[in-house]
Design an enzyme around this catalytic site. Structure first.
Site, mmCIF file in Angstrom:
data_model
loop_
_atom_site.group_PDB
_atom_site.id
_atom_site.type_symbol
_atom_site.label_atom_id
_atom_site.label_comp_id
_atom_site.label_asym_id
_atom_site.label_seq_id
_atom_site.Cartn_x
_atom_site.Cartn_y
_atom_site.Cartn_z
ATOM 1 C CB SER A 14 -0.904 0.018 1.234
ATOM 2 O OG SER A 14 -1.520 1.285 1.325
ATOM 3 C CE LYS A 65 -11.852 0.141 -1.346
ATOM 4 N NZ LYS A 65 -11.754 0.836 -2.642
ATOM 5 C CG ASP A 100 -12.275 4.643 -3.565
ATOM 6 O OD1 ASP A 100 -11.148 5.122 -3.313
ATOM 7 O OD2 ASP A 100 -12.581 3.458 -3.347
ATOM 8 C CB ALA A 124 -20.226 -2.235 -13.403
ATOM 9 N N GLY A 125 -17.301 -2.592 -11.184
ATOM 10 C CA GLY A 125 -16.869 -3.193 -9.914
ATOM 11 C C GLY A 125 -16.860 -2.110 -8.842
ATOM 12 C CG ASN A 146 -18.832 -4.314 -16.106
ATOM 13 O OD1 ASN A 146 -17.670 -3.924 -15.906
ATOM 14 N ND2 ASN A 146 -19.324 -5.385 -15.521
ATOM 15 C CB THR A 148 -20.421 -8.985 -16.376
ATOM 16 O OG1 THR A 148 -19.195 -9.713 -16.316
ATOM 17 C CG2 THR A 148 -21.590 -9.900 -16.048
ATOM 18 C CE LYS A 151 -19.916 -6.678 -11.654
ATOM 19 N NZ LYS A 151 -18.544 -7.249 -11.472
HETATM 20 P P1 NAP Z 1 -13.274 -5.015 -9.102
HETATM 21 O O1 NAP Z 1 -14.356 -4.643 -8.161
HETATM 22 O O2 NAP Z 1 -12.697 -6.384 -9.076
HETATM 23 O O3 NAP Z 1 -13.847 -4.741 -10.597
HETATM 24 C C1 NAP Z 1 -13.074 -5.093 -11.728
HETATM 25 C C2 NAP Z 1 -13.722 -4.487 -12.983
HETATM 26 O O4 NAP Z 1 -12.830 -4.742 -14.083
HETATM 27 C C3 NAP Z 1 -15.059 -5.110 -13.345
HETATM 28 O O5 NAP Z 1 -15.862 -4.130 -13.955
HETATM 29 C C4 NAP Z 1 -14.644 -6.186 -14.361
HETATM 30 O O6 NAP Z 1 -15.665 -6.543 -15.273
HETATM 31 C C5 NAP Z 1 -13.552 -5.444 -15.097
HETATM 32 N N1 NAP Z 1 -12.630 -6.335 -15.797
HETATM 33 C C6 NAP Z 1 -11.720 -7.162 -15.235
HETATM 34 N N2 NAP Z 1 -11.026 -7.812 -16.209
HETATM 35 C C7 NAP Z 1 -11.517 -7.373 -17.401
HETATM 36 C C8 NAP Z 1 -11.222 -7.660 -18.768
HETATM 37 N N3 NAP Z 1 -10.241 -8.538 -19.102
HETATM 38 N N4 NAP Z 1 -11.901 -7.012 -19.724
HETATM 39 C C9 NAP Z 1 -12.872 -6.104 -19.400
HETATM 40 N N5 NAP Z 1 -13.217 -5.795 -18.120
HETATM 41 C C10 NAP Z 1 -12.543 -6.427 -17.141
HETATM 42 O O7 NAP Z 1 -12.021 -4.029 -8.976
HETATM 43 P P2 NAP Z 1 -12.030 -2.493 -8.489
HETATM 44 O O8 NAP Z 1 -11.808 -2.448 -7.033
HETATM 45 O O9 NAP Z 1 -13.230 -1.837 -9.073
HETATM 46 O O10 NAP Z 1 -10.708 -1.941 -9.176
HETATM 47 C C11 NAP Z 1 -10.628 -1.715 -10.578
HETATM 48 C C12 NAP Z 1 -9.328 -0.980 -10.889
HETATM 49 O O11 NAP Z 1 -9.385 0.325 -10.299
HETATM 50 C C13 NAP Z 1 -8.076 -1.653 -10.325
HETATM 51 O O12 NAP Z 1 -7.046 -1.519 -11.261
HETATM 52 C C14 NAP Z 1 -7.768 -0.837 -9.081
HETATM 53 O O13 NAP Z 1 -6.376 -0.823 -8.776
HETATM 54 C C15 NAP Z 1 -8.212 0.539 -9.535
HETATM 55 N N6 NAP Z 1 -8.563 1.419 -8.406
HETATM 56 C C16 NAP Z 1 -7.905 2.592 -8.318
HETATM 57 C C17 NAP Z 1 -8.214 3.478 -7.311
HETATM 58 C C18 NAP Z 1 -7.470 4.773 -7.250
HETATM 59 O O14 NAP Z 1 -7.577 5.457 -6.223
HETATM 60 N N7 NAP Z 1 -6.749 5.156 -8.290
HETATM 61 C C19 NAP Z 1 -9.217 3.168 -6.378
HETATM 62 C C20 NAP Z 1 -9.893 1.952 -6.504
HETATM 63 C C21 NAP Z 1 -9.552 1.072 -7.526
HETATM 64 P P3 NAP Z 1 -16.668 -7.759 -14.915
HETATM 65 O O15 NAP Z 1 -17.724 -7.173 -14.026
HETATM 66 O O16 NAP Z 1 -17.176 -8.192 -16.224
HETATM 67 O O17 NAP Z 1 -15.850 -8.820 -14.227
#
Ligand code: NAP
Length: 265
Positions: A14, A65, A100, A124-125, A146, A148, A151
């Site tokens: 982190s 979270k 966030d 949409a995660g 997204n 999926t 979602k």
């Molecule tokens: P998460 O809840 O696991 O969601 C992942 C998302 O990515 C879902 O929408 C998923 O789609 C999509 N995805 C994964 N693999 C994919 C692929 N091969 N092709 C297309 N879509 C794909 O993760 P999260 O917590 O939202 O985090 C997402 C990203 O944001 C990460 O890289 C994280 O490090 C970053 N992040 C950054 C900050 C910041 O402060 N900069 C804060 C939070 C997160 P499906 O629903 O179809 O699986």
């Protein structure tokens, strides 16, 4: 001394500890920021223990979270997003917040991006949910795309002025949009992008939530077509700035926190 920290598993890599500790040093605050990795089944005990020990505030990350929402009093935004990333222990009951959403909004504002018109949020995660609510609360029309698709529809049902889509129509969705946010993990530690370069244009401001690497393929493509680009460290910075300001009541030393973060990326 005040103790703040991060609750997650894993939290080894982190960037929050150096970012917050740089702010404490700059403002001469008697405070420390430490990381905690409880087992998932010990989450409730961890929150009660933190309160009993007088911990002043905790950030929360994966995988806690959502689960932590049940253990604190969430504010309206955190309840709507369905996730808490910041806990404030200053009251009788711990309160839960989601910085966030405002982190993404402040990252865009910091780059003089007007938050009106239409935004396309890809993903949409957890991050996508927060960003979609954040931009909608600013008054933007939000198109959520997204992999999926269901979602995206489910999230769009909860977000004001939002529609849900698959990834197939990104060129049409982006044609008249002014903001694009990548909230998928695509591009993290790999040279991939979730958005075809041909769909990008120079009227867009593009925020990539991915911050490892800082210069993702999406941002490279966006810069090449003349779009404004905002890397994921800005969102990470401002979610931390919001937490710091809530916990300490001080204006955050933003540039000091930014340097501490970027030195490690
Ligand atoms: P998460 O809840 O696991 O969601 C992942 C998302 O990515 C879902 O929408 C998923 O789609 C999509 N995805 C994964 N693999 C994919 C692929 N091969 N092709 C297309 N879509 C794909 O993760 P999260 O917590 O939202 O985090 C997402 C990203 O944001 C990460 O890289 C994280 O490090 C970053 N992040 C950054 C900050 C910041 O402060 N900069 C804060 C939070 C997160 P499906 O629903 O179809 O699986």
């Amino acid at each position: 001394m005040q103790v703040f920290g991060l609750l997650g598993n894993p939290v080894t890599h982190s960037l929050s500890p150096p970012m917050h500790e740089a702010a404490y040093a700059e403002l001469d605050l008697d405070a420390r920021y430490v990381t905690f990795e409880p087992a998932p089944e010990a989450l409730e005990a961890a929150i009660c223990g933190a309160q009993a020990l007088g911990i002043a505030g905790l950030n929360v990350t994966i995988p806690f979270k959502q689960d932590v929402l049940e253990l604190v009093e969430p504010d309206d935004l955190a309840a709507r997003i369905g996730a808490v990333n910041t806990i404030d222990f200053s009251g009788e009951t711990p309160t839960g917040h989601n910085t966030d959403a405002i982190g993404a909004v402040r990252a865009l504002r910091d780059h003089d991006v007007a938050l009106d018109g239409t935004a396309v949020v890809v993903g949409a995660g957890g991050a996508g949910r927060a960003i979609a609510f954040g931009l909608a609360d600013e008054g933007m029309t939000v198109r959520i795309a997204n992999r999926t698709e269901q979602k995206a529809h489910d999230l769009a049902d909860a977000v004001p002025n939002a529609t849900g889509h698959g990834l197939g129509d990104l060129d049409k969705l982006l044609a008249d949009a002014s903001v694009l946010v990548n909230a998928t993990s695509v591009g993290m530690e790999s040279d991939e992008t979730p958005v075809p370069k041909a769909a990008l244009h120079d009227e867009l401001a593009v925020l990539d939530a991915v911050y490892r690497p800082l210069e993702t393929r999406l941002l490279r493509d966006a810069r090449a077509v003349g779009a404004t680009t905002v890397d994921g460290a800005w969102m990470l910075l401002y979610q931390g700035v919001e937490a710091f300001e809530r916990w300490t009541g001080n204006d955050a030393p933003v540039s000091v926190m930014n340097i501490a973060l970027r030195e490690r990326l």
